[in-house]
Scaffold this active site. Structure first.
Site, PDB file in Angstrom:
ATOM      1  N   HIS A  62     -21.564  -9.217 -41.872  1.00  0.00           N
ATOM      2  CA  HIS A  62     -20.670  -8.587 -40.891  1.00  0.00           C
ATOM      3  C   HIS A  62     -20.672  -7.060 -41.005  1.00  0.00           C
ATOM      4  O   HIS A  62     -20.902  -6.511 -42.085  1.00  0.00           O
ATOM      5  CB  HIS A  62     -19.243  -9.072 -41.124  1.00  0.00           C
ATOM      6  CG  HIS A  62     -19.084 -10.550 -41.057  1.00  0.00           C
ATOM      7  ND1 HIS A  62     -18.035 -11.217 -41.645  1.00  0.00           N
ATOM      8  CD2 HIS A  62     -19.849 -11.520 -40.475  1.00  0.00           C
ATOM      9  CE1 HIS A  62     -18.162 -12.520 -41.450  1.00  0.00           C
ATOM     10  NE2 HIS A  62     -19.258 -12.736 -40.728  1.00  0.00           N
ATOM     11  N   LYS A  72     -17.872   0.060 -47.576  1.00  0.00           N
ATOM     12  CA  LYS A  72     -17.194  -0.924 -48.430  1.00  0.00           C
ATOM     13  C   LYS A  72     -17.619  -0.734 -49.876  1.00  0.00           C
ATOM     14  O   LYS A  72     -18.768  -0.374 -50.148  1.00  0.00           O
ATOM     15  CB  LYS A  72     -17.563  -2.354 -47.994  1.00  0.00           C
ATOM     16  CG  LYS A  72     -17.118  -2.704 -46.589  1.00  0.00           C
ATOM     17  CD  LYS A  72     -17.681  -4.013 -46.113  1.00  0.00           C
ATOM     18  CE  LYS A  72     -17.290  -4.253 -44.657  1.00  0.00           C
ATOM     19  NZ  LYS A  72     -18.021  -5.402 -44.073  1.00  0.00           N
ATOM     20  N   TYR A 132     -12.722  -6.119 -52.098  1.00  0.00           N
ATOM     21  CA  TYR A 132     -13.422  -4.920 -51.664  1.00  0.00           C
ATOM     22  C   TYR A 132     -12.506  -3.930 -50.946  1.00  0.00           C
ATOM     23  O   TYR A 132     -11.576  -4.304 -50.229  1.00  0.00           O
ATOM     24  CB  TYR A 132     -14.647  -5.248 -50.808  1.00  0.00           C
ATOM     25  CG  TYR A 132     -14.533  -6.386 -49.832  1.00  0.00           C
ATOM     26  CD1 TYR A 132     -14.414  -7.704 -50.249  1.00  0.00           C
ATOM     27  CD2 TYR A 132     -14.606  -6.137 -48.477  1.00  0.00           C
ATOM     28  CE1 TYR A 132     -14.344  -8.743 -49.342  1.00  0.00           C
ATOM     29  CE2 TYR A 132     -14.558  -7.167 -47.563  1.00  0.00           C
ATOM     30  CZ  TYR A 132     -14.416  -8.461 -48.005  1.00  0.00           C
ATOM     31  OH  TYR A 132     -14.364  -9.501 -47.100  1.00  0.00           O
ATOM     32  N   ASP A 168     -20.545 -17.658 -38.359  1.00  0.00           N
ATOM     33  CA  ASP A 168     -21.658 -17.080 -39.127  1.00  0.00           C
ATOM     34  C   ASP A 168     -22.933 -17.905 -38.951  1.00  0.00           C
ATOM     35  O   ASP A 168     -24.034 -17.362 -38.846  1.00  0.00           O
ATOM     36  CB  ASP A 168     -21.276 -16.983 -40.606  1.00  0.00           C
ATOM     37  CG  ASP A 168     -20.232 -15.889 -40.849  1.00  0.00           C
ATOM     38  OD1 ASP A 168     -19.631 -15.879 -41.937  1.00  0.00           O
ATOM     39  OD2 ASP A 168     -20.014 -15.055 -39.932  1.00  0.00           O
TER      40      ASP A 168
END
Ligand SMILES: Cc1cn([C@H]2C[C@H](O)[C@@H](COP(=O)(O)OP(=O)(O)O[C@H]3O[C@H](C)C(=O)[C@H](O)[C@H]3O)O2)c(=O)[nH]c1=O
Length: 176
Positions: A62, A72, A132, A168
């Site tokens: 993503h 990130k 994260y 996904d």
């Protein structure tokens, strides 16, 4: 903390420099000053966590499109992850390249994913948790996905996913 270059320009494995004493371990896992000196994003506005009970869970890949692009800083806080940063920046010298790194809660290593890169992981253990920092607020409208087995990327995953979301699993082939 040490920054290890990867096959993706601007993506780094971040290795901690632990302080060990009779109490155990202390390690700095993020520092705005150090990240800024390295030319990385040094301001994060959101932290995410996902807990994945089953080994072989795949989340991703993503990213958020500009102007909602996210940097990130990803780590495993339980278990081990096969973590991927995939370069989708058309003007990047490493466009369509990816870095694969095993993130291990016991090693406390992390992966810095630059803005414009997709991110995803396959869990390598049961009861695996990802944590994260994210530099942009969540924007469903800007959220995009590419498929883990898209031939455009030739990612050599260590195993087939056992658990994956319908979104996904059905992401369309990437069109540059
Ligand atoms: C990312 C996100 C999601 N959500 C909501 C949207 C859904 O209702 C639910 C689950 O979202 P999703 O299925 O996108 O969760 P993941 O598949 O783990 O998504 C993450 O997976 C890969 C590995 C990433 O790098 C991204 O951070 C993120 O996209 O949480 C929020 O409310 N806020 C958020 O920031």
């Amino acid at each position: 903390m040490r920054f290890v270059e990867t096959a993706v320009a601007g993506a780094y494995v971040v290795e901690p420099d632990p302080f060990v004493d009779e109490r155990g371990i202390f390690a700095r896992t993020f520092c705005a000053e150090t990240f800024a000196a390295k030319g990385l994003v040094d301001r994060f506005v959101q932290t995410n966590t996902s807990f994945n009970p089953q080994k072989g869970t795949l989340r991703g890949l993503h990213w958020q499109e500009a102007p909602k692009g996210e940097a990130k800083l990803v780590r495993a806080t339980r278990g081990r992850l096969f973590d991927i940063a995939l370069d989708l920046r058309a003007d990047s010298p490493t466009y369509l390249a990816h870095v694969a790194v095993e993130l291990d809660a016991d090693r406390r290593n992390a992966l810095y994913v630059p803005v414009g890169c997709a991110h995803g992981f396959l869990t390598l253990t049961d009861d695996c948790e990802a944590f994260y920092l994210v530099s942009e607020n969540y924007s469903p409208e800007a959220s995009r996905a590419v498929r883990w087995d898209d031939p455009a990327f030739s990612i050599a995953w260590p195993a087939e996913p056992q658990v994956i979301s319908p979104r996904d699993a059905s992401a369309e082939d990437y069109a540059s």
